[in-house]
Design a protein around this motif. Sequence first.
Motif, PDB file in Angstrom:
ATOM      1  N   UNK A 190       1.061  -1.085   0.139  1.00 28.21           N
ATOM      2  CA  UNK A 190       0.077   0.240   0.173  1.00 28.21           C
ATOM      3  C   UNK A 190       0.469   1.213   0.200  1.00 28.21           C
ATOM      4  N   UNK A 191       1.852   1.115   0.670  1.00 26.29           N
ATOM      5  CA  UNK A 191       2.892   2.337   0.643  1.00 26.29           C
ATOM      6  C   UNK A 191       3.101   2.883  -0.450  1.00 26.29           C
ATOM      7  N   UNK A 192       3.440   1.226  -0.980  1.00 23.84           N
ATOM      8  CA  UNK A 192       5.394   1.656  -2.018  1.00 23.84           C
ATOM      9  C   UNK A 192       3.874   2.465  -3.273  1.00 23.84           C
ATOM     10  N   UNK A 193       2.868   1.997  -3.391  1.00 27.99           N
ATOM     11  CA  UNK A 193       2.138   2.664  -4.839  1.00 27.99           C
ATOM     12  C   UNK A 193       1.508   4.142  -4.340  1.00 27.99           C
ATOM     13  N   UNK A 194       1.136   3.933  -3.543  1.00 30.49           N
ATOM     14  CA  UNK A 194       0.791   5.193  -2.720  1.00 30.49           C
ATOM     15  C   UNK A 194       1.823   6.130  -2.860  1.00 30.49           C
ATOM     16  N   UNK A 195       2.762   5.993  -2.523  1.00 32.18           N
ATOM     17  CA  UNK A 195       4.263   6.961  -2.285  1.00 32.18           C
ATOM     18  C   UNK A 195       3.992   6.992  -3.820  1.00 32.18           C
ATOM     19  N   UNK A 196       4.341   6.260  -4.729  1.00 35.62           N
ATOM     20  CA  UNK A 196       4.810   6.178  -5.971  1.00 35.62           C
ATOM     21  C   UNK A 196       4.281   7.176  -6.808  1.00 35.62           C
ATOM     22  N   UNK A 197       2.863   7.160  -6.717  1.00 40.77           N
ATOM     23  CA  UNK A 197       1.658   7.990  -7.558  1.00 40.77           C
ATOM     24  C   UNK A 197       1.746   9.365  -6.893  1.00 40.77           C
ATOM     25  N   UNK A 198       1.786   9.580  -5.866  1.00 39.70           N
ATOM     26  CA  UNK A 198       2.332  11.064  -5.265  1.00 39.70           C
ATOM     27  C   UNK A 198       3.113  11.288  -6.131  1.00 39.70           C
ATOM     28  N   UNK A 199       4.297  10.498  -5.964  1.00 37.83           N
ATOM     29  CA  UNK A 199       5.434  11.399  -5.906  1.00 37.83           C
ATOM     30  C   UNK A 199       5.427  11.931  -7.906  1.00 37.83           C
ATOM     31  N   UNK A 200       4.159  10.546  -8.198  1.00 37.58           N
ATOM     32  CA  UNK A 200       4.525  10.469 -10.036  1.00 37.58           C
ATOM     33  C   UNK A 200       3.407  12.270  -9.881  1.00 37.58           C
ATOM     34  N   UNK A 201       2.450  12.739  -9.407  1.00 36.40           N
ATOM     35  CA  UNK A 201       1.656  13.290  -9.694  1.00 36.40           C
ATOM     36  C   UNK A 201       2.121  14.861  -9.384  1.00 36.40           C
ATOM     37  N   UNK A 202       3.441  14.852  -8.218  1.00 32.61           N
ATOM     38  CA  UNK A 202       4.015  15.706  -8.409  1.00 32.61           C
ATOM     39  C   UNK A 202       4.759  16.779  -9.728  1.00 32.61           C
ATOM     40  N   UNK A 203       5.265  14.940 -10.155  1.00 32.00           N
ATOM     41  CA  UNK A 203       6.123  15.768 -11.674  1.00 32.00           C
ATOM     42  C   UNK A 203       5.425  16.419 -12.634  1.00 32.00           C
ATOM     43  N   UNK A 204       4.437  15.265 -12.938  1.00 31.83           N
ATOM     44  CA  UNK A 204       3.124  15.790 -13.782  1.00 31.83           C
ATOM     45  C   UNK A 204       2.185  16.962 -13.598  1.00 31.83           C
ATOM     46  N   UNK A 205       1.675  17.495 -12.701  1.00 34.20           N
ATOM     47  CA  UNK A 205       0.983  18.156 -12.256  1.00 34.20           C
ATOM     48  C   UNK A 205       1.264  19.097 -10.751  1.00 34.20           C
ATOM     49  N   UNK A 206       2.522  19.373 -10.375  1.00 32.44           N
ATOM     50  CA  UNK A 206       3.373  20.511  -9.860  1.00 32.44           C
ATOM     51  C   UNK A 206       2.882  21.435  -9.213  1.00 32.44           C
ATOM     52  N   UNK A 207       1.892  22.569  -9.904  1.00 35.21           N
ATOM     53  CA  UNK A 207       1.253  23.597  -9.821  1.00 35.21           C
ATOM     54  C   UNK A 207      -0.054  22.855  -8.804  1.00 35.21           C
TER      55      UNK A 207
END
Length: 260
Positions: A190-207
């Motif tokens: 659960x932590x692995x996938x949630x974290x990776x998606x949070x990180x990817x979203x920071x890259x894709x939608x920074x604002x």
Amino acid sequence: MSPAEPQTDTTYELLYWPSIPGRGEFVRLAFEITGTPYRDVSNEQEDGVQEMTSLISSKSTSSSPLFAPPLLRVSHPGAEGKLVIHQTPNILIFLAGKLGLDGGNNEASQAVARQIMLTALDLNNEAHDTHHPVALMEYYEDQKDEALKKAIDFRKNRIPKFFGYFERALKANDSTGHGKYLVGDKASIADIVVWQVLDGLKFAFPKEISAREKEFPVLYGTFYPAFKDQAGIKEYLASSRRMKYSHGVFRYYPELDRQD
Ligand SMILES: N[C@@H](CCC(=O)N[C@@H](CS)C(=O)NCC(=O)O)C(=O)O
């Protein structure tokens, strides 16, 4: 049951598209956080990607067909043949039991870990659909009008709905996880996938993410930085094995991000 130590006699190979994190990253993180040796075939071997595509296009009827990467190939010394499986959640559930990432020793907490992981993978898939809302095999530029519409709904409605759920899951586990773990008192799928998606979203939608971080103080204030700091992950993120986002699931198109 969660074994205390990863099984060292088993060989694990990830077969995925080279040079991008993509869905392969969830599998890499499972190995890295547990210190489990693995081969990243397409990134380590010149003809690795051909090996992956030929497994997928194989017409052999002696084993179950494979649909799309990531693939996980597992072999045991002395055993005949190798197991090759696909579907990211299937791979993660398979590994979770072997590497102690299953969310604990009881069925209830394991089911919770799986449902949070699957929900985060839904968010991953919706993030992908913001730049490819119509056709997977067509260019973003040819579906840009639909992408703009999709991204608005994703940012305004879907991100807060998913983040609200993850925030509540962290709070529900606060007495053992202290905001650092979604299930129990150690890292799980659960932590692995949630974290990776949070990180990817920071890259894709920074604002968008920077505007929303404060709405989800446990998720982005405690969980996100704590995961990055864990043994195995800290070293991995600083290594060349951690690839940059580019043209995978998470892509940065400024016009799809928040405009104000
Ligand atoms: N639900 C599958 C999706 C797999 C998938 O879409 N893989 C991508 C790469 S991330 C791909 O190459 N797909 C080719 C296709 O679907 O034809 C999973 O999670 O593994």
